[in-house]
Design a protein around this motif. Structure first.
Motif, PDB file in Angstrom:
ATOM      1  N   VAL A 113       0.859  -1.183   0.000  1.00 54.23           N
ATOM      2  CA  VAL A 113       0.000   0.000   0.000  1.00 54.23           C
ATOM      3  C   VAL A 113       0.894   1.230   0.000  1.00 54.23           C
ATOM      4  CG1 VAL A 113      -1.766   1.314   1.237  1.00 54.23           C
ATOM      5  CG2 VAL A 113      -1.843  -1.191   1.252  1.00 54.23           C
ATOM      6  N   VAL A 114       0.690   2.105  -0.982  1.00 54.16           N
ATOM      7  CA  VAL A 114       1.447   3.349  -1.086  1.00 54.16           C
ATOM      8  C   VAL A 114       0.470   4.498  -0.876  1.00 54.16           C
ATOM      9  CG1 VAL A 114       2.869   4.817  -2.563  1.00 54.16           C
ATOM     10  CG2 VAL A 114       3.043   2.319  -2.745  1.00 54.16           C
ATOM     11  N   SER A 115       0.723   5.341   0.123  1.00 51.88           N
ATOM     12  CA  SER A 115      -0.165   6.460   0.415  1.00 51.88           C
ATOM     13  C   SER A 115       0.616   7.761   0.334  1.00 51.88           C
ATOM     14  CB  SER A 115      -0.783   6.309   1.819  1.00 51.88           C
ATOM     15  OG  SER A 115      -1.746   7.303   2.048  1.00 51.88           O
ATOM     16  N   VAL A 169      -5.999   2.086  -7.686  1.00 51.84           N
ATOM     17  CA  VAL A 169      -5.632   3.471  -7.397  1.00 51.84           C
ATOM     18  C   VAL A 169      -6.864   4.178  -6.847  1.00 51.84           C
ATOM     19  CG1 VAL A 169      -4.799   5.661  -8.336  1.00 51.84           C
ATOM     20  CG2 VAL A 169      -3.930   3.493  -9.274  1.00 51.84           C
ATOM     21  N   PHE A 170      -6.701   4.867  -5.711  1.00 54.72           N
ATOM     22  CA  PHE A 170      -7.786   5.645  -5.140  1.00 54.72           C
ATOM     23  C   PHE A 170      -7.347   7.096  -5.043  1.00 54.72           C
ATOM     24  CE2 PHE A 170      -9.901   7.485  -1.307  1.00 54.72           C
ATOM     25  CZ  PHE A 170     -11.201   7.490  -1.807  1.00 54.72           C
ATOM     26  N   ARG A 208      -1.714   1.482 -15.449  1.00 48.52           N
ATOM     27  CA  ARG A 208      -1.612   0.126 -14.917  1.00 48.52           C
ATOM     28  C   ARG A 208      -2.709  -0.190 -13.904  1.00 48.52           C
ATOM     29  NH1 ARG A 208       3.666  -1.514 -12.237  1.00 48.52           N
ATOM     30  NH2 ARG A 208       2.757  -3.577 -12.574  1.00 48.52           N
ATOM     31  N   GLY A 209      -3.210   0.842 -13.234  1.00 49.72           N
ATOM     32  CA  GLY A 209      -4.144   0.618 -12.134  1.00 49.72           C
ATOM     33  C   GLY A 209      -5.604   0.758 -12.540  1.00 49.72           C
ATOM     34  N   ARG A 210      -6.472   0.194 -11.724  1.00 51.56           N
ATOM     35  CA  ARG A 210      -7.921   0.408 -11.844  1.00 51.56           C
ATOM     36  C   ARG A 210      -8.261   1.551 -10.899  1.00 51.56           C
ATOM     37  NH1 ARG A 210     -12.344  -3.094  -9.804  1.00 51.56           N
ATOM     38  NH2 ARG A 210     -14.246  -2.581 -10.960  1.00 51.56           N
ATOM     39  N   VAL A 211      -8.780   2.634 -11.462  1.00 51.63           N
ATOM     40  CA  VAL A 211      -8.864   3.909 -10.751  1.00 51.63           C
ATOM     41  C   VAL A 211     -10.253   4.117 -10.147  1.00 51.63           C
ATOM     42  CG1 VAL A 211      -8.623   6.410 -10.960  1.00 51.63           C
ATOM     43  CG2 VAL A 211      -7.125   4.895 -12.288  1.00 51.63           C
ATOM     44  N   PHE A 212     -10.261   4.510  -8.873  1.00 58.74           N
ATOM     45  CA  PHE A 212     -11.469   4.905  -8.164  1.00 58.74           C
ATOM     46  C   PHE A 212     -11.248   6.315  -7.616  1.00 58.74           C
ATOM     47  CE2 PHE A 212     -11.219   0.328  -8.007  1.00 58.74           C
ATOM     48  CZ  PHE A 212     -12.523  -0.115  -8.185  1.00 58.74           C
ATOM     49  N   HIS A 237      -1.833  -1.253  -3.882  1.00 59.57           N
ATOM     50  CA  HIS A 237      -2.897  -0.251  -3.800  1.00 59.57           C
ATOM     51  C   HIS A 237      -2.249   1.104  -3.621  1.00 59.57           C
ATOM     52  CE1 HIS A 237      -6.588   1.827  -2.843  1.00 59.57           C
ATOM     53  NE2 HIS A 237      -6.123   2.170  -1.661  1.00 59.57           N
ATOM     54  N   LEU A 238      -2.565   2.049  -4.521  1.00 62.52           N
ATOM     55  CA  LEU A 238      -2.002   3.393  -4.484  1.00 62.52           C
ATOM     56  C   LEU A 238      -3.077   4.365  -4.012  1.00 62.52           C
ATOM     57  CD1 LEU A 238       0.185   5.524  -5.085  1.00 62.52           C
ATOM     58  CD2 LEU A 238      -0.544   5.474  -7.489  1.00 62.52           C
ATOM     59  N   ASP A 239      -2.798   5.051  -2.911  1.00 59.30           N
ATOM     60  CA  ASP A 239      -3.728   5.991  -2.282  1.00 59.30           C
ATOM     61  C   ASP A 239      -3.168   7.398  -2.450  1.00 59.30           C
ATOM     62  OD1 ASP A 239      -5.779   7.002  -0.477  1.00 59.30           O
ATOM     63  OD2 ASP A 239      -4.216   7.072   1.060  1.00 59.30           O
ATOM     64  N   LEU A 240      -3.887   8.256  -3.180  1.00 53.74           N
ATOM     65  CA  LEU A 240      -3.426   9.608  -3.480  1.00 53.74           C
ATOM     66  C   LEU A 240      -4.343  10.619  -2.803  1.00 53.74           C
ATOM     67  CD1 LEU A 240      -2.850   9.053  -7.310  1.00 53.74           C
ATOM     68  CD2 LEU A 240      -1.080   9.055  -5.527  1.00 53.74           C
ATOM     69  N   VAL A 241      -3.798  11.358  -1.851  1.00 55.60           N
ATOM     70  CA  VAL A 241      -4.602  12.256  -1.030  1.00 55.60           C
ATOM     71  C   VAL A 241      -4.271  13.725  -1.273  1.00 55.60           C
ATOM     72  CG1 VAL A 241      -5.214  12.866   1.357  1.00 55.60           C
ATOM     73  CG2 VAL A 241      -4.755  10.485   0.761  1.00 55.60           C
TER      74      VAL A 241
END
Length: 298
Positions: A170-172, A267-268, A213-217, A192-196
């Motif tokens: 998990v990368v935040s 990716v969130f 590469r990621g599925r984006v939410f 899982h990539l968390d972008l805040v």
């Protein structure tokens, strides 16, 4: 719509918020509120308004209003945020305050320390998203390790950002960077990539490859208008709006599928909206009132 029972106006400071908004309760409250179709439909959240301030370089005032007509959430909230990037390291660059009113009568109910509320709701939103789309087995193992280490956490400094990204499940990120700091090519399968951090089109925490590469939410649809990672990817043809898999509310309600496999990269992207401020303020205010009901005389 029933108005909240009359109570004296209250001020809730940062120290009180830490006890009023424990993360398990806040995460559960956000999930329940976002997943409730009638409640979500009743929340109104105009796009945030930003005013540049001439008082300091790049300073800005942001106003974030939200309100609801549903009887279980009869509140109006206004968060005012000041951003002063040139502040000294001893002084935070972002400050905030939340004013809570009755949406039935307009009566003021509370003033809430907004910086602490924002920090806690940001963490809760990211944790909720991770619980819905990060790898379940890896998340469970991480939670077990954290429980074992509680109340302290072991923190290690990585040799570099690339090294940390390549090793992490998990990368935040929560920065104000205008240049990508996460290289998508380094994300391991199942990460899982968390972008805040980013909340303007000029800000960007990951490169196009991470989105490719990621599925984006996203937390809310506003992210597709405000987040530099997404706005730029749309403009460059890397991603289409219809490629965004869903919102946090849709994930919470189960109307969109979350993670589809252990090797899928997710990716969130969160920009933060007044919706979660309203829900967090509700929980803080109602918990405070319940705890002091014998002390409060209307």
């Amino acid at each position: 719509m029933a108005a909240p029972a009359p109570h004296p106006f209250v001020y809730i400071d940062a120290a009180a918020l830490h006890s009023l908004l424990p993360f398990p309760s806040l995460i559960s409250h956000l999930r329940a509120g976002l997943a409730h179709p009638e409640l979500s439909a009743g929340i109104q959240c105009p796009q945030r308004v930003s005013f540049p301030l001439p008082t300091a370089p790049s300073a800005a005032l942001l106003l974030m209003p939200s309100w609801c007509s549903h009887p279980t959430l009869p509140y109006l909230a206004l968060k005012a945020v000041t951003s002063f990037p040139s502040n000294s390291p001893r002084l935070p660059s972002v400050h905030a305050a939340v004013s809570l009113f009755s949406s039935a009568t307009g009566a003021p109910l509370a003033s809430i320390e907004g910086s602490a509320l924002t920090l806690r709701r940001n963490a809760a939103v990211s944790a909720l998203a991770a619980s819905l789309i990060a790898s379940p087995a890896k998340s469970a193992a991480l939670m077990a390790r954290l429980r074992e280490a509680h109340p302290g956490l072991a923190v290690e400094e990585a040799g570099g950002m690339d090294e940390a990204v390549a090793a992490a499940d998990v990368v935040s990120c929560a920065t104000g960077s205008t240049e990508p700091i996460v290289r998508g090519a380094l994300l391991r399968p199942g990460a899982h990539l968390d972008l805040v951090g980013s909340f303007t089109p000029a800000m960007r925490e990951c490169d196009d490859e991470a989105l490719r590469r990621g599925r984006v939410f996203v937390d809310f649809e506003a992210a597709m208008e405000e987040a530099g990672e997404l706005v730029g990817a749309f403009q460059r043809g890397v991603l289409r709006r219809e490629d965004v898999a869903g919102t946090l509310a849709e994930l919470a309600a189960g109307t969109v599928q979350g993670r589809r496999g252990d090797d899928e990269i997710t990716v969130f992207k969160s920009v933060g909206t007044a919706v979660v401020d309203l829900l967090a303020a509700q929980l803080a205010y109602e918990t405070h009132i319940a705890a002091h009901k014998n002390d409060l005389i209307p």
